[in-house]
Design a protein around this motif. Structure first.
Motif: not given
Length: 135
Positions: A118-131
């Motif tokens: 879940e932490l990986k998924r959240i961090l990946f989503n945050v990274r996608q939003v920032c990009r």
């Protein structure tokens, strides 16, 4: 904390037990694959609770012991070296006391596979939003 952890484990064990109906109704319910997932997550929750309880005890007991010692020896004549050693130990135990507040996230990452994913998924989503916001 111990009491709430005990209640949680007790409730998890109670959920796993099959419920027996005394009525005459005959209901057939088939659940495929779900009990294994529930049991795995229950085990992870129990491990998280145990790690939280152990870190709580290890981080909170030293300062209690230190304060008991300081109270017992409060009226005892002490050398300057002994007072400095006591202050150093007190500072170290205060530091350890507050470590428990910040270590739980790291302990959960180490203990629970679900928490890690879940932490990986959240961090990946945050990274996608920032990009996407930079473009």
């Amino acid at each position: 904390m111990f009491i709430f952890g005990f209640w949680t484990v007790k409730n998890i064990r109670r959920i796993r037990r099959p419920v027996r109906y005394s009525g005459t109704t005959n209901l057939n319910v088939a659940v495929i694959g779900r009990p294994q997932i529930l049991q795995s997550k229950d085990q992870q929750l129990i491990r998280i609770l145990l790690v939280e309880l152990i870190t709580y005890i290890l981080c909170k007991c030293p300062i209690t012991t230190c304060y008991i010692y300081l109270e017992i020896t409060r009226h005892t004549e002490k050398s300057t070296e002994q007072e400095l050693i006591e202050q150093c130990i007190l500072s170290l135990t205060i530091f350890v006391y507050f470590i428990e507040n910040s270590i739980s996230c790291y302990a959960n990452i180490l203990v629970s596979k679900t928490f890690r994913s879940e932490l990986k998924r959240i961090l990946f989503n945050v990274r996608q939003v920032c990009r996407s916001s930079h473009y």
